[in-house]
Structure formats: C-alpha cells, structure tokens
Design a protein around this motif. Sequence first.
Motif, mmCIF file in Angstrom:
data_model
loop_
_atom_site.group_PDB
_atom_site.id
_atom_site.type_symbol
_atom_site.label_atom_id
_atom_site.label_comp_id
_atom_site.label_asym_id
_atom_site.label_seq_id
_atom_site.Cartn_x
_atom_site.Cartn_y
_atom_site.Cartn_z
ATOM 1 N N HIS A 26 0.804 -1.220 0.000
ATOM 2 C CA HIS A 26 0.000 0.000 0.000
ATOM 3 C C HIS A 26 0.840 1.275 0.000
ATOM 4 O O HIS A 26 0.345 2.367 0.296
ATOM 5 N N ASP A 27 2.144 1.129 -0.331
ATOM 6 C CA ASP A 27 3.061 2.278 -0.418
ATOM 7 C C ASP A 27 3.130 3.078 0.879
ATOM 8 O O ASP A 27 3.264 4.312 0.866
ATOM 9 N N LEU A 28 3.064 2.381 2.011
ATOM 10 C CA LEU A 28 3.125 3.047 3.309
ATOM 11 C C LEU A 28 4.454 2.820 4.025
ATOM 12 O O LEU A 28 4.756 3.503 5.001
ATOM 13 N N TYR A 29 5.237 1.855 3.543
ATOM 14 C CA TYR A 29 6.460 1.504 4.260
ATOM 15 C C TYR A 29 7.522 2.588 4.116
ATOM 16 O O TYR A 29 7.737 3.124 3.026
ATOM 17 N N ARG A 30 8.166 2.907 5.236
ATOM 18 C CA ARG A 30 9.273 3.861 5.247
ATOM 19 C C ARG A 30 10.502 3.160 5.800
ATOM 20 O O ARG A 30 10.472 2.626 6.903
ATOM 21 N N PRO A 31 11.609 3.151 5.031
ATOM 22 C CA PRO A 31 12.808 2.430 5.471
ATOM 23 C C PRO A 31 13.330 2.941 6.812
ATOM 24 O O PRO A 31 13.265 4.132 7.106
ATOM 25 N N ASN A 32 13.844 2.023 7.608
ATOM 26 C CA ASN A 32 14.447 2.344 8.896
ATOM 27 C C ASN A 32 15.909 1.906 8.837
ATOM 28 O O ASN A 32 16.256 0.777 9.168
ATOM 29 N N LYS A 33 16.784 2.831 8.423
ATOM 30 C CA LYS A 33 18.180 2.484 8.175
ATOM 31 C C LYS A 33 18.977 2.393 9.474
ATOM 32 O O LYS A 33 18.696 3.086 10.441
ATOM 33 N N GLU A 34 19.983 1.526 9.422
ATOM 34 C CA GLU A 34 20.918 1.404 10.533
ATOM 35 C C GLU A 34 22.219 0.813 10.022
ATOM 36 O O GLU A 34 22.306 0.336 8.884
ATOM 37 N N ARG A 35 23.227 0.861 10.840
ATOM 38 C CA ARG A 35 24.534 0.306 10.467
ATOM 39 C C ARG A 35 24.434 -1.212 10.496
ATOM 40 O O ARG A 35 24.039 -1.792 11.506
ATOM 41 N N ILE A 36 24.779 -1.872 9.388
ATOM 42 C CA ILE A 36 24.605 -3.326 9.316
ATOM 43 C C ILE A 36 25.826 -4.030 8.742
ATOM 44 O O ILE A 36 26.597 -3.459 7.965
ATOM 45 N N ASP A 37 25.970 -5.269 9.156
ATOM 46 C CA ASP A 37 26.904 -6.203 8.536
ATOM 47 C C ASP A 37 26.062 -6.997 7.533
ATOM 48 O O ASP A 37 25.305 -7.887 7.914
ATOM 49 N N LEU A 38 26.177 -6.647 6.261
ATOM 50 C CA LEU A 38 25.300 -7.206 5.236
ATOM 51 C C LEU A 38 25.374 -8.731 5.174
ATOM 52 O O LEU A 38 24.343 -9.408 5.059
ATOM 53 N N ALA A 39 26.564 -9.278 5.247
ATOM 54 C CA ALA A 39 26.704 -10.741 5.170
ATOM 55 C C ALA A 39 25.962 -11.416 6.324
ATOM 56 O O ALA A 39 25.303 -12.445 6.140
ATOM 57 N N SER A 40 26.035 -10.837 7.522
ATOM 58 C CA SER A 40 25.334 -11.412 8.675
ATOM 59 C C SER A 40 23.829 -11.300 8.514
ATOM 60 O O SER A 40 23.089 -12.233 8.845
ATOM 61 N N VAL A 41 23.365 -10.167 7.992
ATOM 62 C CA VAL A 41 21.925 -9.977 7.777
ATOM 63 C C VAL A 41 21.389 -11.028 6.814
ATOM 64 O O VAL A 41 20.359 -11.661 7.070
ATOM 65 N N LEU A 42 22.080 -11.233 5.706
ATOM 66 C CA LEU A 42 21.599 -12.193 4.712
ATOM 67 C C LEU A 42 21.880 -13.638 5.126
ATOM 68 O O LEU A 42 21.148 -14.534 4.729
ATOM 69 N N SER A 43 22.911 -13.859 5.932
ATOM 70 C CA SER A 43 23.161 -15.212 6.438
ATOM 71 C C SER A 43 22.009 -15.666 7.316
ATOM 72 O O SER A 43 21.631 -16.834 7.317
ATOM 73 N N GLY A 44 21.429 -14.721 8.084
ATOM 74 C CA GLY A 44 20.256 -15.043 8.898
ATOM 75 C C GLY A 44 19.100 -15.492 8.046
ATOM 76 O O GLY A 44 18.355 -16.407 8.400
ATOM 77 N N THR A 45 18.929 -14.859 6.893
ATOM 78 C CA THR A 45 17.862 -15.250 5.973
ATOM 79 C C THR A 45 18.111 -16.647 5.436
ATOM 80 O O THR A 45 17.202 -17.459 5.332
ATOM 81 N N VAL A 46 19.370 -16.934 5.101
ATOM 82 C CA VAL A 46 19.732 -18.272 4.608
ATOM 83 C C VAL A 46 19.406 -19.319 5.663
ATOM 84 O O VAL A 46 18.844 -20.368 5.377
ATOM 85 N N ASP A 47 19.738 -19.029 6.925
ATOM 86 C CA ASP A 47 19.454 -19.978 8.006
ATOM 87 C C ASP A 47 17.965 -20.233 8.126
ATOM 88 O O ASP A 47 17.528 -21.355 8.364
ATOM 89 N N ASP A 48 17.128 -19.163 7.971
ATOM 90 C CA ASP A 48 15.679 -19.327 8.060
ATOM 91 C C ASP A 48 15.175 -20.277 6.984
ATOM 92 O O ASP A 48 14.383 -21.173 7.243
ATOM 93 N N VAL A 49 15.638 -20.051 5.756
ATOM 94 C CA VAL A 49 15.165 -20.870 4.639
ATOM 95 C C VAL A 49 15.704 -22.288 4.745
ATOM 96 O O VAL A 49 15.023 -23.255 4.436
ATOM 97 N N ALA A 50 16.936 -22.400 5.237
ATOM 98 C CA ALA A 50 17.595 -23.707 5.291
ATOM 99 C C ALA A 50 17.246 -24.514 6.525
ATOM 100 O O ALA A 50 17.710 -25.638 6.681
ATOM 101 N N ALA A 51 16.420 -23.961 7.382
ATOM 102 C CA ALA A 51 16.120 -24.632 8.653
ATOM 103 C C ALA A 51 15.556 -26.026 8.445
ATOM 104 O O ALA A 51 15.763 -26.920 9.256
#
Length: 418
Positions: free
Chosen positions: A72-97
Amino acid sequence: YETLCDAQRSQLTSVQRSIARPSSMTKLASLGIDAEAEISENVVRCMNELGKSLNDTLETIMVEAMARDLVHDLYRPNKERIDLASVLSGTVDDVAAVSNLTRFPLITRPSPLPMFYFDPQLLRYLHRQALSNACKYGKIGGSVLTEITFDDKHNTLEINVINMPGQYHDRLVAMGPKAEERVFFKGYRIHDRFINDTDSILTKKTESTQLPGDGGWVMQKMARMMKGECKIKFLESKTVFTLSISAKPYESEKIRTPTDVKTFRLPPEIWGIGIDDSRIQQKLLAKFFEFAGISSEKIKVFGKDSEEIMGFVDFVVNFMNEHMGSQILLIADENLEMTDGASNHITVSGSALVESIRSRLLPEQERDLIALIRSANDSASDVAVYKARAHGFLPKAPIKKANVLETLAPLWLARYPP
C-alpha cells in the motif's frame, strides 16, 4: 509468547521429573553423570529454544506488517549500520532450517565486506523472497548460491541469487527478454501460465488473496525504495536474480550530527520506566534499560496485572513530582492486554497512557521525559499516531546489547538536539 513459555515450561518440568526419579538418579550416578548438571543443561537448552521461538514469532509479525505496508506504499525504510553478510546469512538460516545448510552457500567479494547503512528488514525480506522463488521454481533440492559483490570504485553493490534450472526452464530461456521483463509485472505469474498451457488444474487467485511476496513486482518495489533495481536472467545452465543498488561504506553514510553515535551515552542519573503486559517482554525491557547503561536500582517495569496497567499514569506523574529535575526514559508497549472485574479482556493503548501522562505534567517536567512507544505490527499511520502521542517509536525487535545505544541515539538526539 505466553503459549510458547507454557510449552517450554511443561517440557522442562517433564525432563526434571524424569531425571529426579530415584531409578534415573541411580543410573546417572552409575554413569558418572551429575544429575544437577544434567538439569541445568536442559534449562539452558529449553531457554535457548524459547528465545529462538520468540524471535521467529516476532520476525514473522514484522515481516507481515512490512509486506502489508509495501503493497500500500506506506512503508518507510528504517536504516541502521549493518553487517550485510550477517543480515543475509540469517535469511539463509531461516530458509535452510528444514533443509541442508550446504544448499545455500553465501560468498562475498571482498571478504569481509565493509559495514553499510541500510534497512536490514528490507534487505532480509527481499533476499528471503529471492531464495524462496529459487527453491520454488529452480531444481528441486538444487543448491542456491548468494553472491555479494561491492565495487568501491563505483560505489555499487550487487547481490546475486543463483539457482539451477527447474521445470519449464527451457521455455523461459526460449522467451528471452520477454520472460525476464514479465517476471516483474504486477499479478503476473509466468510459471502458472505454463501450467495452464499444459491443461493442468490452476487455482486462480484474486490480487487480494495473493501473498505480497509471490510476485517479482513487490521485489522491484523494495529495490526502488533503496534506489536500485532488480533483474533476472534465464541462462542455459542457471537462473540469476540480481539486486543492484548504490552503496557507500557506513563511515561515509553515517548521520551527520555533532554527537558521534558510536560514543553516545545516556545521562548517568537517568531513570528507566517501562510497561508491558507480557512477562517475557517485561524482562526484556529491563535488559534493554540495562544495556542502555541505566543502573538496576533506577529501572522500574510494570504491567504484571490490571492494577499496574490502570495505575501506570498516576504512578509516573507522582514519580516525576517526587523527582523534579530527574530525566526519565519511558518505554511503553502499545497493546496492553488486561481483564476487568467481570473477566472481560480489554486492550489498553500504551500511547494513550503516555499522552495522558504528558498532559498532566508541568512544561519543565515534560522536558525531562522522553517517552517511546514499542510495538511490532504497525503501519505508517499507526506510527504517526504514536509519534503524535509520545516522542518517538521503538520497533519491537530482538534486543542485542551492541545495538541498544545505537537505536536510542537518533531518538534521543531528535528529542534533545545538541
């Protein structure tokens, strides 16, 4: 949350009773096993499982709320300092569970990557959808590679999700650019059309019943929100989904304020006051205050019963009257569940309580208060209401000691500019 706690408590009690039986104690002793140590290990294991279950539940709620706002075009990004590899590794773990972790390798170039300044939820959700589509439409049981490449000369970041060919892949290759464009059309499911062409039974779904992430069009919306774009290539031996975005290392993207977020600290004499109806969240709130640097004797958390919820406004107002000049960080859960005298369930708005507190304070008292609303399942309009009633919004997310002050810094600096 309470249901998960009850389930773990029941499991732990069962284990303890089993170990505590004389026959079990004798058997453990004969094997040289300390029964008390065995119980302690089971406590730790159950608590770890509970923590993971709670985090997974919270993550699901946040993803559903974000998906709704994206559509509905309501989302507003909430930026922060991130370790990109760790963020996406968490996603991999979720899918690979439920699968083999080796199916989902992740590589970075360079390694390690620098820190970036992005919305982690947005990246995690987009990556999860790419992995899900790769598993759904690629080779059954085939590997899915995530490849992250950062070009520091051009400040570009490219994330590739690569899967092996699946059913109908030859037809996608034959369609060429036409297929690669249509993947991102709203409401267009190219594989469903292939199934339909072969006279298979196809259940039609209206747009309102489709899951928001089913189509590439939502992924393209997320990419454009990050000022990037999505592409897909159907090659003879593989399918390559690509997210391309402009990116600079965090040091060149960080918030420009006279106060360095990394060195930010709360005033030493500040009080921490919180309210939440969940026993687990009450403990997490206390931990949040501790991680923020507030001493334990200056932390007060309420919400264990209806009396504490209904008396919260009076308590805070009286407390501030008794502690004139003391600064207070107040964090309130938005949805406070309680029962009235007739055992009817009632939901009390935490932001409404905060609004009532602020209206009863003197101007000089109100200046000593920074009140934040903590919630998980919120639209942009919900957050706007919270910010109007309080001083800011604190997303309900897993609490990590290293991120607490970094989360509070921009909210504090907005309330008390240097």
